[in-house]
Design a protein around this motif. Structure first.
Motif, PDB file in Angstrom:
ATOM      1  N   VAL A   7      50.225  30.901  48.026  1.00 35.02           N
ATOM      2  CA  VAL A   7      49.352  31.859  48.743  1.00 35.02           C
ATOM      3  C   VAL A   7      49.750  33.284  48.390  1.00 35.02           C
ATOM      4  CG1 VAL A   7      48.697  32.729  51.020  1.00 35.02           C
ATOM      5  CG2 VAL A   7      48.803  30.274  50.617  1.00 35.02           C
ATOM      6  N   ARG A   8      51.034  33.579  48.370  1.00 37.43           N
ATOM      7  CA  ARG A   8      51.494  34.923  48.023  1.00 37.43           C
ATOM      8  C   ARG A   8      51.021  35.307  46.625  1.00 37.43           C
ATOM      9  NH1 ARG A   8      57.326  34.944  47.036  1.00 37.43           N
ATOM     10  NH2 ARG A   8      56.590  34.397  44.987  1.00 37.43           N
ATOM     11  N   GLU A  54      48.429  34.126  45.019  1.00 40.20           N
ATOM     12  CA  GLU A  54      46.970  34.243  44.973  1.00 40.20           C
ATOM     13  C   GLU A  54      46.455  35.451  45.742  1.00 40.20           C
ATOM     14  OE1 GLU A  54      45.464  30.537  46.456  1.00 40.20           O
ATOM     15  OE2 GLU A  54      46.035  29.441  44.651  1.00 40.20           O
ATOM     16  N   ARG A  55      46.995  35.711  46.924  1.00 40.19           N
ATOM     17  CA  ARG A  55      46.440  36.741  47.814  1.00 40.19           C
ATOM     18  C   ARG A  55      47.288  37.996  47.909  1.00 40.19           C
ATOM     19  NH1 ARG A  55      43.161  34.268  52.675  1.00 40.19           N
ATOM     20  NH2 ARG A  55      42.332  32.432  51.673  1.00 40.19           N
ATOM     21  N   PHE A 112      48.404  40.281  52.296  1.00 43.54           N
ATOM     22  CA  PHE A 112      47.757  39.255  53.111  1.00 43.54           C
ATOM     23  C   PHE A 112      48.663  38.847  54.272  1.00 43.54           C
ATOM     24  CE2 PHE A 112      47.362  34.654  53.949  1.00 43.54           C
ATOM     25  CZ  PHE A 112      46.095  34.635  54.493  1.00 43.54           C
ATOM     26  N   TYR A 113      49.931  38.632  53.979  1.00 44.33           N
ATOM     27  CA  TYR A 113      50.877  38.243  55.027  1.00 44.33           C
ATOM     28  C   TYR A 113      51.085  39.375  56.031  1.00 44.33           C
ATOM     29  CZ  TYR A 113      52.071  33.915  52.683  1.00 44.33           C
ATOM     30  OH  TYR A 113      52.026  32.669  52.140  1.00 44.33           O
TER      31      TYR A 113
END
Length: 152
Positions: A23-24, A26-27, A31-32
């Motif tokens: 996720v990190r 990709e986004r 995002f986090y």
């Protein structure tokens, strides 16, 4: 089921770590940060600010018990040195001046509140209604003479 039966499988922690990294990648880190802020705002709305104060205090006590008070001295010094390096020594002068002005203002407000409380207490003891600070003393207007028609 034992680990021997699942050769090549991941633990829950490993799977979570791998998913988080995906996720990190990709986004992005932002995002986090965004979902963390949203989650924090939701928790604050549900539980209130005192919840964060309580868990912060408990966490601080745990760290103090594990690492000792000296640990806080060390990280405080490191943080102060980092701020000094990035913002310069004048930064501390500026925030010190702002803090002093804030303290001066709070002291003045406290003195005014104490004076107002004293005046209210004295008025209550004298049987009168308390006055607001800066208000003129309460007076009763003189009674108007009463006349009846025909007695003028």
């Amino acid at each position: 089921m034992s680990d021997k039966d699942n050769k090549g499988s991941m633990t829950v922690a490993e799977a979570g770590r791998k998913g988080g990294e995906t996720v990190r990648n990709e986004r992005g880190r932002e995002f986090y940060e965004t979902i963390g802020r949203k989650g924090g705002a939701t928790v604050k709305a549900e539980r209130g600010r005192s919840f964060y104060e309580e868990i912060g205090r408990k966490g601080g006590e745990t760290v103090k018990a594990e690492r000792g008070a000296k640990f806080y001295e060390e990280i405080g010094k490191k943080g102060g040195d980092r701020v000094k390096a990035t913002r310069g020594p004048n930064f501390y002068e500026e925030i010190g001046r702002k803090g002093g002005q804030k303290v001066k203002k709070l002291i003045e407000e406290g003195k005014r509140a104490a004076l107002a409380a004293k005046v209210a207490q004295e008025a209550a003891a004298a049987g009168g209604a308390p006055q607001q600070e800066g208000a003129a003393p309460a007076t009763t207007p003189p009674a108007e003479p009463t006349t009846t028609p025909g007695n003028e």
